[in-house]
Motif scaffolding. Sequence first.
Motif: not given
Length: 452
Positions: A54-55, A57, A59-61, A128
Motif C-alpha cells: 500500500q502506498d 495514498k 492505494d494498493m500496488q 512505502e
Amino acid sequence: KVRSRDPNQGEFLQAVDEVLSSLRPLFDRYPKYLSVLSAVCEPERVIQFRVPWQDDKGDMQINRGFRVQFNQAIGPYKGGLRFHPSVNLSIIKFLGFEQIFKNALTTLPMGGGKGGCDFDPKGKTDSEVLRFCQSFMTELYKHIGPDVDVPAGDIGVGGREIGFMFGQYKRITNRHQGVLTGKGWGWGGSLIRPEATGIILYIGYGLVYALDFAMKDAGECLAGKKVTISGSGNVAQFAAEKCLELGATVLTLSDSAGTIYEVKFYSPHGLIIRAVIKAHVHFIELIAEHSFCSIHRYFEGKRPWSVACDVALPSATQNEIEKKDAESLVKNNCKYVFEGANMPSNNDAIEIFKKNGVVYFPAKAANAGGVAVSGLEMAQNSGRVHWSREEVDAKLKGIMENIYNTSRDTAADLGHPGMMTGYVSLCDFQLGANAAGFKKVADAMIAQGQVF
C-alpha cells in the motif's frame, strides 16, 4: 537446447553463450565436464510471486517478485536481491547463472542464486519502502534460510532495505539468523563505516585489488594511470576511492544522463565520492555545497568510453560496452578493462578486447569482492563472532589475489598462458575465470551423483 527453451530471455542467453563459448579448451582437455552442461544451465528452482503493498495514498500496488535458486552444489544458494523496474525473469536468471561461477571462484562454500522485484525504491518514502519490503519478505521467507539460501543486496537494495526485510523475517520466524547479508553493524553486519555496508564497499575495493594484482604481474603499478569509471553508485564510488588511494587519476563518473569528465578531487586519501548524478545542474550544486572536486566538462547522454585512458572500470549496468565502445577504448590505448558491473561488456566487445591485447578481466572474477564479503559475513554470523574492518579487508585481499592467480593459472593449464609484458596480455582471463568456476561446481555435482 537453452535457446529452444527460453528463446525470449535475451540476457540469460547472452550469459550462457559468454560462458559456454569460452569453455571449448576445457571440454577438449576434460571431456567429462560435457555431461554437466545441461544441468548447470537449468536452475534447480524458480520462484515467482506477487508482492502487494500500500502506498502513502492508501492505494494498493502490485509488483512481481523472483528468486532463482540456480545451483547448490558447493553450498547454500547465495546472491543478491535487485529492486529495479527492469527486473524480469531473464535478468534474474542471467545474474543467478553468473553467480554460480563467481561464488565458486571465491573458494567459499556458496552456491548460486539471485532474486529481486520490478519495484523501484527511487522516489518512494521510507514508509512505502518499509511496507513493500515487509510484503516481499512475507513471501520470500518461506524459501530462504542460513543453510538453504542467503540473499544479499544489489541495485536498489542497500542497508535500509536489508534492515526492513530482516526485521520482517525475524517477526515471522522468531529467529535471529544470518539469513541476509549486508546487515548493519551491531546486528550481524561487517564493521566498515556508518554510511556503507561492507558488501557494497567491497565490490569496488575488490575490483581495484584485482586490477592492482594484474598490473603488478605486468611489472606496472596503478599510480599515475588514468582511469575512466562508469556509474555513480556505490561500486563506482568505492572503486574511485581505492584508485585515488593507490595514486591513479580518476577521469570520469557517469549515470544514465551523461558523463562528467576531468574530475579533480581535492580531498586526500580516504575520500568517499558522493556523486549521485541526477543531472549536470544537480552535480554542479553538489560541488558548490561540498567543495571536494571540480569538473571541467560534461557530456550529456554519453558514456565514458570515448575518453582516452589506461584503465576502464565499467561499473554501471549490463551491456554498457558495445562493439563501438570497445573499438574506441582500443583506439585510445586503454590497456586494462576490469568489470565492476555484471556483464557490462557484450560478447562482441569482449572479442575486440581479447584480439587487441587488452587485459580483460570478467565481472564474475573482478567484482567477486561483494559476495566474498557476504560469505565472510555468513561465517561471522554462524560463529557468533565479528571481525574488524582490517581483518575483513585482509581476507578480501587474499581472496581477490587467489581469484586472479587461479584465473591466470587455469588459462595457462588450458593452453592460454598468463605471460604479460609491456601491457600486452596473452592470458585469456575470460577462459581462466569461467573454467576455474565451472570445474569446481562440476566436480561437486559429479561427486554428489547428480550427473550419471
